[in-house]
Design an enzyme around this catalytic site. Sequence first.
Site, PDB file in Angstrom:
ATOM      1  N   ASP A 164       6.617   4.792  -2.149  1.00 17.99           N
ATOM      2  CA  ASP A 164       5.583   3.871  -1.680  1.00 17.99           C
ATOM      3  C   ASP A 164       6.143   2.466  -1.796  1.00 17.99           C
ATOM      4  OD1 ASP A 164       3.331   2.409  -1.154  1.00 17.99           O
ATOM      5  OD2 ASP A 164       2.315   2.904  -3.018  1.00 17.99           O
ATOM      6  N   HIS A 221       2.798   5.079  -7.595  1.00 21.38           N
ATOM      7  CA  HIS A 221       2.615   4.135  -8.709  1.00 21.38           C
ATOM      8  C   HIS A 221       2.830   4.802 -10.071  1.00 21.38           C
ATOM      9  CE1 HIS A 221      -0.256   1.517  -5.996  1.00 21.38           C
ATOM     10  NE2 HIS A 221       0.816   1.940  -5.361  1.00 21.38           N
ATOM     11  N   GLU A 230       2.406  -6.209  -0.739  1.00 23.66           N
ATOM     12  CA  GLU A 230       1.284  -5.355  -0.332  1.00 23.66           C
ATOM     13  C   GLU A 230       0.525  -4.836  -1.558  1.00 23.66           C
ATOM     14  OE1 GLU A 230      -0.719  -1.480   0.821  1.00 23.66           O
ATOM     15  OE2 GLU A 230       0.761  -1.858  -0.730  1.00 23.66           O
ATOM     16  N   ASP A 288       7.674  -4.141  -1.311  1.00 25.08           N
ATOM     17  CA  ASP A 288       7.452  -4.233  -2.760  1.00 25.08           C
ATOM     18  C   ASP A 288       6.993  -2.897  -3.348  1.00 25.08           C
ATOM     19  OD1 ASP A 288       4.948  -4.577  -1.323  1.00 25.08           O
ATOM     20  OD2 ASP A 288       4.011  -5.175  -3.215  1.00 25.08           O
TER      21      ASP A 288
HETATM   22 ZN   LIG Z   1       2.076   1.574  -0.018  1.00 22.71          ZN
END
Ligand SMILES: [Zn+2]
Length: 410
Positions: free
Chosen positions: A142, A381, A176, A81
């Site tokens: 990520d 992010h 996660e 995710d």
């Molecule tokens: Zn991560």
Amino acid sequence: MTDTVTDRFLRYVVIDTQSDAKSAAQPSTEKQKNLGRLLVQELLEIGLSDAHLDEHGYIYATIPSNVDKPVPVICFCSHMDTAPDFTGTNVKPQMIRTYAGGDIQLSGDPQQIIRVADHPALRDQIGNDIITTDGTTLLGADDKAGLAEIMTAAQFLIDNPDIKHGTIKILFTVDEEIGRGVDKVDLKKLGAQFAYTMDGETAGSIEDETFSADGVEITIQGVAIHPGFAKGKMENAIKIAGAIIDRLPKHVAPETTEGREGFIHPTGVTGSMDKATIGLIVRDFNDEGLATKEAMIEAIVKDVMPDYPGSSYTFEVKHQYRNMKAILDRHPEIVDNAVEAIRRAGMEPVRGSIRGGTDGSRLSFMGLPCPNIFAGGHAFHSPLEWVSRQDMEKAVKTIVELAKIWEERS
Ligand SMILES: [Zn+2]
């Protein structure tokens, strides 16, 4: 022609797998399975015949041992995710070949610039190929960098049977980023003794420490009365809460600490004249540090309350998670082997600590010790997220070397 780690990475990032903390479903978003199905198909093509997606959205697969002697079963883990913080729909990865240095302006939004001043790690990337977004989405390095690296290493080990290794397990998780990454992992089925998440940042880094974490809830019972007749009687719980918050130490806050310093951080306040509640989180790298900070908070409350003789309070500490170092120190070979693998892959290993929790820290306390190795991504992010081809290749090499070292040292 086999796929490179970059081919795989570019294929995975265009599939939207954003998780959603507001959803109670497992996985939280059904679209995570779109990537899951592709990964299973690719694992089967590589030749990992037990690869499958389970009912919770997790992927399990095995690279069988090719030696007779017993070797500890290790696992490589990554999450499918991407963070809810920024959109992951319509990711348009951009490749800057042979980066010459300087700020990187993103083509889809001129406001978005990856500045060297804010991202000093760019200085180590001169001559490398850097992958960014177009500025309108996150990239999802990520942790799709981790997925691509584990997949590429798996293919390499299968294609090169002369490289000796024990049984290696692969685990790809969902959710996660919303803290549910390992809720439904079946450790018995996984059957690994030790694991590594490939979810860190800078090439060469390995993290074997996380915060220890508690929550604190303070509930204040004030004295409520009609404001027209309140003189000398009212004790407004909102004001009592305000007095407590005002006295929190300014030098023990997230905005004033770094490195191995812990903090106290109010995360929520609700209140009426009659009753108010303050929620805080407390972070430190050891239990004594947590206890000291919790005592500090309670001392503040005790200092404030005598001004309000008709009011009362409750003070509750809730255990959240603990520093995984306590577990990893019982098995020093886990980190030692990773440090050696990073060195053999051509980097200077850098050990670090994480100012947060990881799936690895939760797995460690569930019985599967699990430090975190770099995946190469930066500025997680955010639309400024980036990763270089060369750093992903170094991570692939690290996984392969690690497999070899566990076999050699068994
Ligand atoms: Zn991560």
